[in-house]
Design an enzyme around this catalytic site. Structure first.
Site, PDB file in Angstrom:
ATOM      1  N   HIS A 101     -19.545 -27.978  25.156  1.00  0.00           N
ATOM      2  CA  HIS A 101     -20.825 -27.387  25.544  1.00  0.00           C
ATOM      3  C   HIS A 101     -20.755 -26.913  27.000  1.00  0.00           C
ATOM      4  CE1 HIS A 101     -25.100 -26.603  25.169  1.00  0.00           C
ATOM      5  NE2 HIS A 101     -25.241 -27.113  26.375  1.00  0.00           N
ATOM      6  N   GLY A 110     -13.465 -16.980  20.497  1.00  0.00           N
ATOM      7  CA  GLY A 110     -12.350 -17.915  20.291  1.00  0.00           C
ATOM      8  C   GLY A 110     -11.497 -18.155  21.516  1.00  0.00           C
ATOM      9  N   SER A 111     -12.064 -17.961  22.708  1.00  0.00           N
ATOM     10  CA  SER A 111     -11.232 -18.169  23.904  1.00  0.00           C
ATOM     11  C   SER A 111     -10.841 -19.639  24.058  1.00  0.00           C
ATOM     12  CB  SER A 111     -11.953 -17.671  25.156  1.00  0.00           C
ATOM     13  OG  SER A 111     -13.065 -18.471  25.459  1.00  0.00           O
ATOM     14  N   ASN A 112     -11.678 -20.544  23.577  1.00  0.00           N
ATOM     15  CA  ASN A 112     -11.317 -21.964  23.665  1.00  0.00           C
ATOM     16  C   ASN A 112     -10.291 -22.357  22.601  1.00  0.00           C
ATOM     17  OD1 ASN A 112     -12.976 -23.343  25.882  1.00  0.00           O
ATOM     18  ND2 ASN A 112     -14.410 -21.939  24.887  1.00  0.00           N
ATOM     19  N   MET A 162     -21.670 -22.073  16.160  1.00  0.00           N
ATOM     20  CA  MET A 162     -23.090 -21.980  16.496  1.00  0.00           C
ATOM     21  C   MET A 162     -23.985 -22.326  15.305  1.00  0.00           C
ATOM     22  SD  MET A 162     -22.488 -21.487  19.541  1.00  0.00           S
ATOM     23  CE  MET A 162     -23.858 -20.945  20.541  1.00  0.00           C
ATOM     24  N   ARG A 163     -23.755 -23.500  14.744  1.00  0.00           N
ATOM     25  CA  ARG A 163     -24.588 -23.984  13.642  1.00  0.00           C
ATOM     26  C   ARG A 163     -24.867 -25.462  13.843  1.00  0.00           C
ATOM     27  NH1 ARG A 163     -24.978 -21.057   8.821  1.00  0.00           N
ATOM     28  NH2 ARG A 163     -24.124 -19.043   9.354  1.00  0.00           N
ATOM     29  N   ILE A 201     -25.040 -29.098  12.642  1.00  0.00           N
ATOM     30  CA  ILE A 201     -24.304 -29.898  11.664  1.00  0.00           C
ATOM     31  C   ILE A 201     -25.254 -30.962  11.109  1.00  0.00           C
ATOM     32  CG2 ILE A 201     -22.316 -31.433  11.391  1.00  0.00           C
ATOM     33  CD1 ILE A 201     -21.488 -28.631  12.149  1.00  0.00           C
ATOM     34  N   ASN A 205     -17.484 -31.697  20.249  1.00  0.00           N
ATOM     35  CA  ASN A 205     -18.088 -30.392  20.564  1.00  0.00           C
ATOM     36  C   ASN A 205     -17.903 -30.077  22.036  1.00  0.00           C
ATOM     37  OD1 ASN A 205     -19.818 -28.056  20.128  1.00  0.00           O
ATOM     38  ND2 ASN A 205     -21.400 -29.167  21.261  1.00  0.00           N
ATOM     39  N   LYS A 264     -27.833 -23.356  10.283  1.00  0.00           N
ATOM     40  CA  LYS A 264     -27.333 -24.717  10.057  1.00  0.00           C
ATOM     41  C   LYS A 264     -26.258 -24.681   8.978  1.00  0.00           C
ATOM     42  CE  LYS A 264     -30.977 -25.860   6.735  1.00  0.00           C
ATOM     43  NZ  LYS A 264     -32.040 -26.806   6.341  1.00  0.00           N
TER      44      LYS A 264
HETATM   45  C1  GAR Z   1     -18.164 -21.746  24.796  1.00  0.00           C
HETATM   46  O1  GAR Z   1     -18.633 -21.434  26.090  1.00  0.00           O
HETATM   47  C2  GAR Z   1     -18.803 -23.019  24.300  1.00  0.00           C
HETATM   48  O2  GAR Z   1     -19.043 -23.965  25.310  1.00  0.00           O
HETATM   49  C3  GAR Z   1     -20.096 -22.499  23.732  1.00  0.00           C
HETATM   50  O3  GAR Z   1     -19.728 -21.320  23.074  1.00  0.00           O
HETATM   51  C4  GAR Z   1     -18.657 -20.711  23.778  1.00  0.00           C
HETATM   52  C5  GAR Z   1     -17.582 -20.305  22.800  1.00  0.00           C
HETATM   53  O4  GAR Z   1     -16.672 -19.440  23.409  1.00  0.00           O
HETATM   54  N1  GAR Z   1     -20.713 -23.453  22.843  1.00  0.00           N
HETATM   55  C6  GAR Z   1     -22.008 -23.715  22.810  1.00  0.00           C
HETATM   56  O5  GAR Z   1     -22.817 -23.130  23.504  1.00  0.00           O
HETATM   57  C7  GAR Z   1     -22.406 -24.786  21.830  1.00  0.00           C
HETATM   58  N2  GAR Z   1     -23.751 -25.222  22.048  1.00  0.00           N
HETATM   59  P1  GAR Z   1     -15.313 -19.069  22.678  1.00  0.00           P
HETATM   60  O6  GAR Z   1     -15.648 -18.533  21.290  1.00  0.00           O
HETATM   61  O7  GAR Z   1     -14.711 -17.999  23.557  1.00  0.00           O
HETATM   62  O8  GAR Z   1     -14.461 -20.309  22.615  1.00  0.00           O
END
Ligand code: GAR
Length: 190
Positions: free
Chosen positions: A111, A11-13, A92-93, A95, A109, A65
Site C-alpha cells: 500500500h 505491474g511495476s512492483n 484493486m479489489r 478480498i 498487500n 470485489k
Molecule cells: C502501487 O503503488 C501499490 O502500492 C498500489 O497500486 C500501485 C500498483 O502499481 N496499491 C494500492 O493502492 C492498494 N490499495 P504497479 O501496478 O505499478 O505495481
C-alpha cells in the site's frame, strides 16, 4: 516458497519482484506466476518478458470485489499453483472472507502510504493533499479490514519543499520497488 502475484495495473512492483529474482535477491522464493483481473493490464506483459506464466482470470460478476464465481476461479487457480505466498501488488479489489480463509496468513498487500494513515484509494494523493512531511509505503498481511492487517514493514519517504506531486509519487514508487522484494525475500527465509 512458491509465489503468486495478483495485480490490476502496470505491474511495476511485479517487475521489481521479477528483477530481484533474476538478480538472485529474492531469497528462496520461486515459481513466481501472475494473475490479473484486467485483460489489458501491463502486468500481463511481464509474463513473456520474464518467462513466467501470466494469466487473465475473469473476476465477474463484481466490479470492485472478488466474490462469487470470480472468487472461485481465483481460489482454484491459486490452489493449483500450490502458492505459499500471495502478493497483492496493485490488485484493486476487495478480498472477501472465503478467499481470506482459504489462504489464511499467506496473503500480503503493498500500500502506498504509511498505514494506518491514508488507507483506501489514491493514498499518494491523500497524503499530498494533507500536506504531510513524511509519507511512504507499507507491506502488511491481508485481513478482512481493508488496508488494516498486521504491518510487516514500511519505508518512509520525505516530502521536500521542492517536490511536486509527480516527484513525490516517483519517490513512493521507488520505495515500493525496493521494499516489496525485500519483504518477500525475508519471508522466504523463515
Ligand atoms: C502501487 O503503488 C501499490 O502500492 C498500489 O497500486 C500501485 C500498483 O502499481 N496499491 C494500492 O493502492 C492498494 N490499495 P504497479 O501496478 O505499478 O505495481
Amino acid at each position: 516458497m512458491r509465489v503468486v502475484i495478483l495485480g490490476s495495473g502496470r505491474g511495476s512492483n511485479a517487475e521489481a519482484i521479477l528483477l530481484a529474482k533474476q538478480a538472485g535477491r529474492l531469497g528462496r522464493a520461486e515459481g513466481v506466476r501472475i494473475f490479473s483481473d484486467q485483460p489489458d493490464a501491463g502486468i500481463l506483459a511481464l509474463g513473456p518478458r520474464f518467462g513466467v506464466p501470466a494469466t487473465y482470470l475473469d473476476p465477474a460478476p463484481y466490479k470492485t470485489k472478488l466474490d462469487g464465481e470470480g472468487e472461485t476461479l481465483y481460489i482454484d487457480a491459486i490452489k493449483a499453483s500450490r502458492a505459499d505466498l500471495i502478493v497483492l501488488a496493485g490488485f484493486m479489489r476487495v478480498i472477501k472472507p472465503r478467499f481470506l480463509d482459504t489462504f489464511a496468513g499467506k496473503i500480503i498487500n503493498l500500500h502506498p502510504s504509511l498505514l494506518p494513515s491514508f488507507p483506501g484509494l489514491d493514498a499518494i494523493g491523500q497524503a499530498w493533499r494533507r500536506g504531510v512531511k513524511v509519507a511512504g509505503c507499507t507491506v502488511h498481511y491481508v485481513t478482512a479490514e481493508v488496508d488494516g492487517g498486521p504491518i510487516i514493514d514500511q519505508t518512509a519517504v520525505r516530502i521536500e519543499p521542492t517536490d511536486t506531486l509527480e516527484t513525490f509519487t516517483a519517490k513512493v514508487h521507488a520505495a515500493e520497488h525496493a521494499l516489496l522484494p525485500a519483504v518477500i525475500a525475508r519471508l522466504s527465509e523463515r
